[in-house]
Design a protein around this motif. Sequence first.
Motif, PDB file in Angstrom:
ATOM      1  N   LEU A  11       0.859  -1.178   0.000  1.00 27.10           N
ATOM      2  CA  LEU A  11       0.000   0.000   0.000  1.00 27.10           C
ATOM      3  C   LEU A  11       0.896   1.229   0.000  1.00 27.10           C
ATOM      4  O   LEU A  11       1.510   1.555   1.017  1.00 27.10           O
ATOM      5  CB  LEU A  11      -0.862  -0.054   1.268  1.00 27.10           C
ATOM      6  N   VAL A  12       1.004   1.882  -1.152  1.00 25.78           N
ATOM      7  CA  VAL A  12       1.952   2.990  -1.268  1.00 25.78           C
ATOM      8  C   VAL A  12       1.327   4.153  -2.030  1.00 25.78           C
ATOM      9  O   VAL A  12       0.174   4.086  -2.447  1.00 25.78           O
ATOM     10  CB  VAL A  12       3.259   2.545  -1.964  1.00 25.78           C
TER      11      VAL A  12
ATOM     12  N   THR B 208       1.651   4.011   4.723  1.00 31.10           N
ATOM     13  CA  THR B 208       2.244   3.181   3.684  1.00 31.10           C
ATOM     14  C   THR B 208       2.843   1.944   4.332  1.00 31.10           C
ATOM     15  O   THR B 208       3.335   2.001   5.453  1.00 31.10           O
ATOM     16  CB  THR B 208       3.387   3.905   2.948  1.00 31.10           C
ATOM     17  N   GLY B 209       2.793   0.843   3.622  1.00 30.30           N
ATOM     18  CA  GLY B 209       3.392  -0.365   4.166  1.00 30.30           C
ATOM     19  C   GLY B 209       2.842  -1.610   3.510  1.00 30.30           C
ATOM     20  O   GLY B 209       2.185  -1.553   2.475  1.00 30.30           O
ATOM     21  N   LEU B 210       3.140  -2.745   4.120  1.00 30.26           N
ATOM     22  CA  LEU B 210       2.665  -4.020   3.607  1.00 30.26           C
ATOM     23  C   LEU B 210       1.507  -4.496   4.463  1.00 30.26           C
ATOM     24  O   LEU B 210       1.586  -4.496   5.694  1.00 30.26           O
ATOM     25  CB  LEU B 210       3.783  -5.062   3.618  1.00 30.26           C
TER      26      LEU B 210
ATOM     27  N   MET C 194      -0.530  -1.711  -4.644  1.00 31.26           N
ATOM     28  CA  MET C 194      -1.682  -0.795  -4.608  1.00 31.26           C
ATOM     29  C   MET C 194      -1.124   0.602  -4.491  1.00 31.26           C
ATOM     30  O   MET C 194      -0.612   0.981  -3.435  1.00 31.26           O
ATOM     31  CB  MET C 194      -2.549  -1.077  -3.392  1.00 31.26           C
ATOM     32  N   ILE C 195      -1.190   1.332  -5.587  1.00 29.27           N
ATOM     33  CA  ILE C 195      -0.670   2.691  -5.548  1.00 29.27           C
ATOM     34  C   ILE C 195      -1.843   3.652  -5.458  1.00 29.27           C
ATOM     35  O   ILE C 195      -2.653   3.749  -6.370  1.00 29.27           O
ATOM     36  CB  ILE C 195       0.224   2.995  -6.762  1.00 29.27           C
ATOM     37  N   VAL C 196      -1.928   4.303  -4.300  1.00 27.47           N
ATOM     38  CA  VAL C 196      -3.071   5.165  -4.033  1.00 27.47           C
ATOM     39  C   VAL C 196      -2.821   6.543  -4.643  1.00 27.47           C
ATOM     40  O   VAL C 196      -1.724   7.088  -4.557  1.00 27.47           O
ATOM     41  CB  VAL C 196      -3.294   5.279  -2.518  1.00 27.47           C
TER      42      VAL C 196
END
Lengths: 617, 156
Positions: free
Chosen positions: A376-377, A383-385, A450-452
């Motif tokens: 999740l970045v 952010t992280g896993l 997952m790029i927000v």
Amino acid sequence: MKRLTSIQDLDALRQQILEKRKHIRKRIRVCNGTGCHSQGSQKLVDAFEKVLSEKGLTREYMVVPTGCNGFCAAGPIVVIEPEEVFYQKVKADRVLEIVERSVLGGEVIEDLLYVDPTTGNRIVHEYEIPFFAKQQRIVFKDTGSNFTRDIEDYISRGGYSALAKALSSMTPEQVIEEVKISGLRGRGGGGFPTGVKWESCRRAHGDIKYVMCNADEGDPGAYMDRSLLEGNPHQVLEGMIIGGYAIGAREGYIYVRFEYPMAVENAIWAIQQAKEYGLLGENILGTDFSLDIHVNRGAGAFICGESTALMASLEGKIGEPRGKHIHTVEKGLWNRPSNLNNVETWANVPLIINNGGAWYASIGTERSKGTKIFSLVGKINNTGLVEVAMGTPLRTIIEDIGGGIPGGRKFKAVQTGGPSGGCVPERLIDLPVDFERLKEAGSMMGSGGMIVMDEATCMVDVARYFLNFLVEESCGKCIPCRVGVKRMHELVVDMCEGRGTPEHLTKLEELCHAIEETALCGLGKSAPNPVLSTLRYFRDEYEAHVYDKKCSAKICKPLIQYIIDMDKCTGCGACRRRCPENAIIGVNKECHVIDEELCVRCGICIETCKFKAIYIE
Amino acid sequence: MEQLLQDVDAVIDQWGAKPESLLQIMLDVNHKFNYLPKESLLRISERLRMPINQIYSVANFFKVFSLTPRGRTMVQVCTGTACHVKGAPKLIDRVRQDLGLEPGQTTEDLALTLETVNCVGACASAPVVVVNGETHSEITPNKMASLIKEIKAKSA
Ligand SMILES: Cc1cc2nc3c(=O)[nH]c(=O)nc-3n(C[C@H](O)[C@H](O)[C@H](O)COP(=O)(O)O)c2cc1C
Ligand code: SF4
Ligand code: SF4
Ligand code: FES
Ligand code: FES
């Protein structure tokens, strides 16, 4: 260490390790994953070791360098066990204080605690932090607490018991059956049923077969494979050994990109250890089964993650894919049956064997079983896993676990599946995330990036970005991809630079469909996805670029202008001095202006201005 | 030259003179000399009994290999997706302006080579820049400028 020659030996060793560790009162976990490492966590490890040894405390207190804890936004992270006191953003100059006050004194150091942004409360324990609370960590459970370079730590947690179970009480067919029951599907992107793949490879003809691990992780923005291999290499290795037993392989390869040096090192090192302990090599755990595994570095080409290209590159050829009418499970590396799985896929295997396929199948959705780790970045607070059960709604991941979008901005879309995937827009935020639903939404699971994206992201620019990536990474073997994707890129660049016409849009769509149908391999076939999905949900942005020559996110340089707000500018001159193009004119204490002709829209003036007087239009 | 060939031989011996070692050998040689000297490729071709054109095609296929000498300091700007949305293009602009370099180019004094990479796996700290293997996180155009200044000062 003497080699383990029987299943009983492994159990005895586990008891011995636990016995040996009885006098350890506390463990100080220091995250040494890539994120924390880049913020100086090695200095923390060294400092803790120094302080403990100076005080003569190394027997009772243990420093444990671990893999990625998952909550990278809070790094560098220190956790004190057994209480699980969680300290974030720790600097080396706090180490002495932590040891004296917190480890020995049992105090909690307030200012190092995590602050919940919604309530403003400080949170003491790791398990109470909302980021962790809604996750279901099974595969990634130990990555952030395991001593990365200590096989005994893994064994003490029950490591290699799945291998022992498979070798002592299951036939290869039974192992395959269990994996089939679990419903595990490959985590490398395509989601092919793992048990079915193993079975075809077992049935394929040939004396020599290979098990292979795909740790190429070419998806930009994804780093879960890296973290798993770095943080818990034995879990991946154990999965591979079990797989090797099931399909009848005698040799194996882990293919890791060279950009991941720590993953390479830890994998090599885990293999050596496993060999010393008799868990790998000749006559594993005293049985007839033998397997050897090597680590090979890839040279960092995205296409080398594709199975046939990966094998070609292992053979010393360029990484070009071939048609897949002959499957690699029948004719793969050196034309021999080869079973390639992703890192995360392998890491799931020990869990399935230990707990049973039915247990695994009880997690997840109808057709997507188990959990998935996402990276999740981008424009997101936490952010992280993140590991969640398949089918978890996007909203839970982004709002509850991810903590929403920073800076009070609005969530716009999330890009999943990397260059083969697409964007899921804000209005689909309640979408349950699994293989099928993402596909229906025009995106893909891919490896789990997952790029927000927030309002300040231009979707046409995102499409341009991926096309540029694919042009650079296309191997060039077939024309639809080599020429077609390049042409798509040119069309989108025209749009971003204000030269787009309505015809550009029509041509772009035509090309998407033609390339999808005719490209040779997965790279080309899926290259149109980022364009198609952004066209589907953000057509108005393309149209604004083409008809009005406007970029609403204010990203596309030729369509924007930097302006100084006359009311806010104090004439301090800071921007003028920093502007690399001398585009800012003005005298001290008087309002400055920007010369549009000279300005290259680099943004340095905005970063420099203390009065927020510069804006983009 | 003698020394160079001895070094290359040592790398080959470590991996074994077989086709599957090719990429591993080339990565190590490329790392050791910061590029692939022509003589090293000839030696690899000879010892692995592989046609020289195959070796050259592999050298051209992967961006990491360079056939010309590169700078003492390697600056790699990550242009992966996470870094892109967080502003990596501005960092490249900055180097372009400060040094007049495009990605892939080296300064004339061989002090610095600028490269782009697609994700180094530190996406949580995006945008990131790797300088001689060391990862720097959350870089802004201004921080980039100071990094370059530092590098220049060191190599002067
Ligand atoms: C262009 C391209 C790149 C790929 N990159 C990767 C990768 O980096 N890692 C990976 O595990 N699979 C990647 N794959 C998928 C692999 O080809 C293969 O399907 C996968 O490794 C099989 O493992 P699984 O069954 O465990 O998913 C890629 C596929 C394509 C077409
Ligand atoms: S689709 Fe692209 S990457 Fe795949 S074989 Fe064709 S040119 Fe190569
Ligand atoms: S954007 Fe860059 S070039 Fe333009 S005025 Fe600001 S600092 Fe100068
Ligand atoms: S690297 Fe430390 S939390 Fe991810
Ligand atoms: S995208 Fe830059 S480190 Fe991953």
